[in-house]
Motif scaffolding. Structure first.
Motif, PDB file in Angstrom:
ATOM      1  N   THR A 158      -6.867  14.912  -7.077  1.00 56.55           N
ATOM      2  CA  THR A 158      -6.270  14.672  -5.525  1.00 56.55           C
ATOM      3  C   THR A 158      -7.378  14.928  -4.565  1.00 56.55           C
ATOM      4  O   THR A 158      -7.277  14.395  -3.705  1.00 56.55           O
ATOM      5  CB  THR A 158      -5.492  15.950  -5.426  1.00 56.55           C
ATOM      6  OG1 THR A 158      -4.361  16.004  -6.689  1.00 56.55           O
ATOM      7  CG2 THR A 158      -4.506  15.892  -4.092  1.00 56.55           C
ATOM      8  N   GLN A 159      -8.297  15.838  -4.787  1.00 58.57           N
ATOM      9  CA  GLN A 159      -9.537  15.882  -3.600  1.00 58.57           C
ATOM     10  C   GLN A 159     -10.228  14.588  -3.666  1.00 58.57           C
ATOM     11  O   GLN A 159     -10.603  14.278  -2.406  1.00 58.57           O
ATOM     12  CB  GLN A 159     -10.302  17.223  -3.894  1.00 58.57           C
ATOM     13  CG  GLN A 159     -11.443  17.480  -2.749  1.00 58.57           C
ATOM     14  CD  GLN A 159     -12.203  18.542  -3.179  1.00 58.57           C
ATOM     15  OE1 GLN A 159     -12.408  18.879  -4.274  1.00 58.57           O
ATOM     16  NE2 GLN A 159     -12.431  19.211  -2.172  1.00 58.57           N
ATOM     17  N   VAL A 160     -10.471  14.245  -4.729  1.00 52.32           N
ATOM     18  CA  VAL A 160     -11.415  12.902  -4.642  1.00 52.32           C
ATOM     19  C   VAL A 160     -10.508  11.771  -4.114  1.00 52.32           C
ATOM     20  O   VAL A 160     -11.322  11.171  -3.145  1.00 52.32           O
ATOM     21  CB  VAL A 160     -11.562  12.326  -6.222  1.00 52.32           C
ATOM     22  CG1 VAL A 160     -12.237  11.149  -6.250  1.00 52.32           C
ATOM     23  CG2 VAL A 160     -12.604  13.503  -6.984  1.00 52.32           C
ATOM     24  N   PHE A 161      -9.386  11.658  -4.252  1.00 55.59           N
ATOM     25  CA  PHE A 161      -8.560  10.653  -3.646  1.00 55.59           C
ATOM     26  C   PHE A 161      -8.386  10.788  -2.396  1.00 55.59           C
ATOM     27  O   PHE A 161      -8.754   9.688  -1.340  1.00 55.59           O
ATOM     28  CB  PHE A 161      -7.147  10.537  -4.351  1.00 55.59           C
ATOM     29  CG  PHE A 161      -6.251   9.633  -3.511  1.00 55.59           C
ATOM     30  CD1 PHE A 161      -6.514   8.281  -3.387  1.00 55.59           C
ATOM     31  CD2 PHE A 161      -5.222  10.306  -3.005  1.00 55.59           C
ATOM     32  CE1 PHE A 161      -5.509   7.639  -2.867  1.00 55.59           C
ATOM     33  CE2 PHE A 161      -4.139   9.398  -2.214  1.00 55.59           C
ATOM     34  CZ  PHE A 161      -4.412   7.784  -2.346  1.00 55.59           C
ATOM     35  N   LEU A 162      -8.058  12.008  -1.831  1.00 56.01           N
ATOM     36  CA  LEU A 162      -7.907  12.192  -0.368  1.00 56.01           C
ATOM     37  C   LEU A 162      -9.235  11.978   0.436  1.00 56.01           C
ATOM     38  O   LEU A 162      -9.122  11.511   1.452  1.00 56.01           O
ATOM     39  CB  LEU A 162      -7.213  13.680  -0.067  1.00 56.01           C
ATOM     40  CG  LEU A 162      -5.784  13.720  -0.698  1.00 56.01           C
ATOM     41  CD1 LEU A 162      -5.223  15.198  -0.498  1.00 56.01           C
ATOM     42  CD2 LEU A 162      -4.862  12.721   0.293  1.00 56.01           C
ATOM     43  N   CYS A 163     -10.206  12.751  -0.081  1.00 58.33           N
ATOM     44  CA  CYS A 163     -11.555  12.675   0.425  1.00 58.33           C
ATOM     45  C   CYS A 163     -12.179  11.151   0.512  1.00 58.33           C
ATOM     46  O   CYS A 163     -12.899  10.963   1.593  1.00 58.33           O
ATOM     47  CB  CYS A 163     -12.424  13.709   0.130  1.00 58.33           C
ATOM     48  SG  CYS A 163     -12.057  15.318   0.256  1.00 58.33           S
ATOM     49  N   SER A 164     -11.809  10.452  -0.224  1.00 61.17           N
ATOM     50  CA  SER A 164     -12.314   8.994  -0.350  1.00 61.17           C
ATOM     51  C   SER A 164     -11.673   8.307   1.012  1.00 61.17           C
ATOM     52  O   SER A 164     -12.464   7.184   1.751  1.00 61.17           O
ATOM     53  CB  SER A 164     -11.963   8.160  -1.470  1.00 61.17           C
ATOM     54  OG  SER A 164     -10.805   8.039  -1.453  1.00 61.17           O
ATOM     55  N   LEU A 165     -10.705   8.920   1.631  1.00 60.60           N
ATOM     56  CA  LEU A 165      -9.999   8.325   2.885  1.00 60.60           C
ATOM     57  C   LEU A 165     -10.436   9.016   4.031  1.00 60.60           C
ATOM     58  O   LEU A 165     -10.780   8.470   5.123  1.00 60.60           O
ATOM     59  CB  LEU A 165      -8.655   8.188   2.582  1.00 60.60           C
ATOM     60  CG  LEU A 165      -8.245   7.124   1.329  1.00 60.60           C
ATOM     61  CD1 LEU A 165      -6.629   7.507   1.153  1.00 60.60           C
ATOM     62  CD2 LEU A 165      -8.543   5.637   1.779  1.00 60.60           C
ATOM     63  N   PHE A 166     -10.245  10.414   3.935  1.00 59.62           N
ATOM     64  CA  PHE A 166     -10.392  11.335   5.032  1.00 59.62           C
ATOM     65  C   PHE A 166     -12.264  11.507   5.567  1.00 59.62           C
ATOM     66  O   PHE A 166     -12.294  11.540   6.624  1.00 59.62           O
ATOM     67  CB  PHE A 166      -9.823  12.766   4.956  1.00 59.62           C
ATOM     68  CG  PHE A 166      -8.543  12.787   5.077  1.00 59.62           C
ATOM     69  CD1 PHE A 166      -8.010  12.824   6.384  1.00 59.62           C
ATOM     70  CD2 PHE A 166      -7.471  12.745   3.894  1.00 59.62           C
ATOM     71  CE1 PHE A 166      -6.836  12.967   6.696  1.00 59.62           C
ATOM     72  CE2 PHE A 166      -6.367  12.873   4.495  1.00 59.62           C
ATOM     73  CZ  PHE A 166      -5.832  12.957   5.753  1.00 59.62           C
ATOM     74  N   ALA A 167     -12.731  11.336   4.414  1.00 59.50           N
ATOM     75  CA  ALA A 167     -14.355  11.763   4.658  1.00 59.50           C
ATOM     76  C   ALA A 167     -15.194  10.590   3.686  1.00 59.50           C
ATOM     77  O   ALA A 167     -15.649  11.023   2.696  1.00 59.50           O
ATOM     78  CB  ALA A 167     -14.736  13.214   4.252  1.00 59.50           C
ATOM     79  N   PRO A 168     -14.834   9.415   4.148  1.00 54.63           N
ATOM     80  CA  PRO A 168     -15.606   8.632   3.177  1.00 54.63           C
ATOM     81  C   PRO A 168     -17.168   8.389   2.986  1.00 54.63           C
ATOM     82  O   PRO A 168     -17.699   8.735   4.083  1.00 54.63           O
ATOM     83  CB  PRO A 168     -15.258   6.865   3.624  1.00 54.63           C
ATOM     84  CG  PRO A 168     -14.899   7.357   5.056  1.00 54.63           C
ATOM     85  CD  PRO A 168     -14.194   8.677   5.080  1.00 54.63           C
TER      86      PRO A 168
END
Length: 321
Positions: free
Chosen positions: A114-124
């Motif tokens: 979950t964190q990997v997925f979200l942070c790839s968008l929020f903090a690429p």
């Protein structure tokens, strides 16, 4: 690029990586595959046949340190991020506000990525072109976490529609834990609102994300149409955050755990104590977002209640609470 073809230079599949590789190592491999990486990037547009979400930036994207107070992504595995990010947030205050509403979802551990997925968008990560999550990564997180979000009355958001993301034979971030899922549980999963640690950070996250917060007693717990129904005792209730509540709502207060009829909630095994209740209003129903027994001996609870009195919550749009 046709779905069955691979880009000659940028092909990246899940099979190219060991499951045990960390995100940071994967990103390092991506970095060495690019022609160059610099502190600022002249990036104006990118679009592929299987990802129709090209962007046009009026200013050069910047490479900046991930701040320590960006709790969603500060420990994700790399130190610098690209701004504007892949959700069109152009300033760090906007990133922090929007990312803050997703912290509770990561804490739910509904999927290991979950964190990997979200942070790839929020903090690429900073590379010479944006690297999006693979469609399979989005689908895996969605399938595991959407039921948790539905408990709180939230659908999977349109901005995270998985069809928008590239298929796995393009350059993208794959699942990190593919094939490494734990065995199915032998007991039902705990109701999401009941599965929260009694820690200051957790309490404050839910306090800010909830419409209302109160100290109260519960008279009775019933099952109703697949939900768990909590009927408040008539004794005096102490409201810590009014939000959408009105005084008339307190007279016959009823709360619900959405789709929670059969999931366990240990806090409700005994109704003798007071409870710290947090919730939100959805379609005229008051849904429970978090519940804790009011433990007078808890230093964490005492500090959180004291902190609440002066705490200014960020004004983010509540995508997940």
């Amino acid at each position: 690029m046709a779905q069955g073809q691979q880009s000659p230079r940028w092909a990246l599949t899940r099979g190219s990586f060991s499951v045990a590789l960390s995100l940071s190592l994967i990103l390092l491999l991506l970095l060495t595959a690019t022609a160059s990486a610099s502190e600022e990037y002249d990036y104006y547009s990118w679009q592929s046949d299987n990802f129709h979400n090209g962007r046009f930036y009026t200013k050069q994207p910047m490479c900046i340190d991930i701040p320590t107070d960006l709790r969603l992504c500060h420990n994700v595995g790399y130190k610098k991020m690209r701004l504007p990010n892949l959700l069109d947030h152009e300033t760090m205050p906007e990133v922090k506000q929007q990312a803050g509403s997703w912290v509770p979802l990561v804490a739910k551990r509904c999927h290991a990525d979950t964190q990997v997925f979200l942070c790839s968008l929020f903090a690429p990560v900073c590379l010479d072109r944006p690297i999006y999550p693979c469609r399979s990564l989005c689908e895996a997180v969605r399938d595991s976490c959407a039921p948790v979000m539905e408990t709180y009355g939230f659908p999977w958001p349109e901005m995270l529609t998985c069809d928008k993301f590239p298929i796995d034979n393009d350059l993208c971030i794959p699942m990190q834990f593919a094939g490494n899922h734990p065995s199915p549980p032998t007991v039902p999963k705990v109701c999401p609102p009941c599965d929260n640690e009694l820690k200051v950070d957790h309490i404050m996250d839910y306090y800010c994300a909830s419409d209302f917060v109160m100290k109260m007693k519960i008279k009775e717990v019933k099952k109703e149409k697949g939900d768990k129904k909590l009927i408040a005792a008539q004794k005096k209730k102490k409201v810590l955050k009014w939000g959408v509540l009105r005084k008339k709502d307190l007279k016959k207060l009823t709360l619900y755990i959405k789709n929670g009829a059969n999931c366990p909630c240990s806090q409700l095994d005994s109704l003798s104590s007071n409870f710290l209740i947090m919730g939100r209003k959805v379609d005229q129903q008051l849904l429970l977002t978090s519940i804790h027994k009011w433990d007078k001996r808890s230093k964490e609870l005492k500090f959180a209640i004291k902190f609440i009195k002066s705490h200014q919550c960020p004004t983010f749009h509540p995508i997940f609470q």
